[in-house]
Motif scaffolding. Structure first.
Motif, PDB file in Angstrom:
ATOM      1  N   GLU A  91      -0.983   4.770   1.509  1.00  0.00           N
ATOM      2  CA  GLU A  91      -1.698   4.594   3.104  1.00  0.00           C
ATOM      3  C   GLU A  91      -1.237   5.955   3.912  1.00  0.00           C
ATOM      4  O   GLU A  91      -2.041   6.192   4.965  1.00  0.00           O
ATOM      5  CB  GLU A  91      -1.297   3.143   3.920  1.00  0.00           C
ATOM      6  CG  GLU A  91       0.001   3.368   4.463  1.00  0.00           C
ATOM      7  CD  GLU A  91       0.274   1.739   4.897  1.00  0.00           C
ATOM      8  OE1 GLU A  91      -0.668   1.180   5.303  1.00  0.00           O
ATOM      9  OE2 GLU A  91       1.607   1.230   5.165  1.00  0.00           O
ATOM     10  N   TRP A  92       0.041   6.415   3.670  1.00  0.00           N
ATOM     11  CA  TRP A  92       0.469   7.669   4.268  1.00  0.00           C
ATOM     12  C   TRP A  92      -0.365   8.777   3.997  1.00  0.00           C
ATOM     13  O   TRP A  92      -0.303  10.062   4.544  1.00  0.00           O
ATOM     14  CB  TRP A  92       1.579   7.600   4.309  1.00  0.00           C
ATOM     15  CG  TRP A  92       2.412   8.377   3.383  1.00  0.00           C
ATOM     16  CD1 TRP A  92       2.421   8.134   2.166  1.00  0.00           C
ATOM     17  CD2 TRP A  92       3.462   9.199   3.416  1.00  0.00           C
ATOM     18  NE1 TRP A  92       3.121   8.998   1.357  1.00  0.00           N
ATOM     19  CE2 TRP A  92       4.087   9.612   2.429  1.00  0.00           C
ATOM     20  CE3 TRP A  92       4.303   9.901   4.602  1.00  0.00           C
ATOM     21  CZ2 TRP A  92       4.888  10.584   2.056  1.00  0.00           C
ATOM     22  CZ3 TRP A  92       5.336  10.673   4.376  1.00  0.00           C
ATOM     23  CH2 TRP A  92       5.608  11.063   2.991  1.00  0.00           C
ATOM     24  N   ILE A 151      -0.435   0.416  10.313  1.00  0.00           N
ATOM     25  CA  ILE A 151      -0.148   0.836   8.912  1.00  0.00           C
ATOM     26  C   ILE A 151       1.017  -0.124   8.554  1.00  0.00           C
ATOM     27  O   ILE A 151       2.111  -0.127   9.213  1.00  0.00           O
ATOM     28  CB  ILE A 151      -0.405   2.153   8.508  1.00  0.00           C
ATOM     29  CG1 ILE A 151       0.858   2.880   9.272  1.00  0.00           C
ATOM     30  CG2 ILE A 151      -1.652   2.662   9.165  1.00  0.00           C
ATOM     31  CD1 ILE A 151       0.871   4.412   8.565  1.00  0.00           C
ATOM     32  N   GLU A 152       1.070  -0.554   7.283  1.00  0.00           N
ATOM     33  CA  GLU A 152       2.272  -1.320   6.595  1.00  0.00           C
ATOM     34  C   GLU A 152       3.668  -0.582   6.782  1.00  0.00           C
ATOM     35  O   GLU A 152       4.767  -1.214   7.082  1.00  0.00           O
ATOM     36  CB  GLU A 152       2.057  -1.672   5.236  1.00  0.00           C
ATOM     37  CG  GLU A 152       2.782  -2.369   4.762  1.00  0.00           C
ATOM     38  CD  GLU A 152       2.636  -2.812   3.143  1.00  0.00           C
ATOM     39  OE1 GLU A 152       3.448  -3.483   2.588  1.00  0.00           O
ATOM     40  OE2 GLU A 152       1.704  -2.215   2.565  1.00  0.00           O
ATOM     41  N   ASN A 171       0.810  -1.288   0.209  1.00  0.00           N
ATOM     42  CA  ASN A 171       0.119  -0.016   0.115  1.00  0.00           C
ATOM     43  C   ASN A 171       0.850   1.219   0.044  1.00  0.00           C
ATOM     44  O   ASN A 171       1.293   1.585   1.105  1.00  0.00           O
ATOM     45  CB  ASN A 171      -0.965   0.126   1.285  1.00  0.00           C
ATOM     46  CG  ASN A 171      -2.080   1.049   1.200  1.00  0.00           C
ATOM     47  OD1 ASN A 171      -1.858   1.913   0.262  1.00  0.00           O
ATOM     48  ND2 ASN A 171      -2.856   0.993   2.048  1.00  0.00           N
TER      49      ASN A 171
END
Length: 83
Positions: A18-19, A48-49, A15
């Protein structure tokens, strides 16, 4: 405040967006005979990844910034060679 929407182009990261929507705050203040820097990344959390990659990256950038201020030479990227 400048807001841009960049994705993280890190190999192996599924992903890369995602940030987006997180906020990075740099606070700089005079302290004693020097300067104090605080970096806060609102929205960066262990679930989060990219958490570990981002946390390690911020450590690298802040150490590089300190080196740049003190010596004129920074190393913002881990694999960067000093010239």
């Amino acid at each position: 405040m400048v807001r841009r929407r960049f994705f993280l182009d890190i190999p192996g990261l599924e992903n890369k967006r995602e940030w987006i929507g997180t906020t990075i705050i740099w606070e700089i203040a005079e302290k004693d005979n020097g300067v104090e820097l605080h970096l806060t990344h609102i929205g960066l959390h262990p679930e989060i990844e990219c958490y570990q990659v981002c946390s390690d990256g911020w450590k690298q950038f802040t150490v590089s910034l300190k080196s740049f201020i003190e010596t004129g030479i920074g190393f913002p990227f881990i694999n960067q060679k000093v010239k």
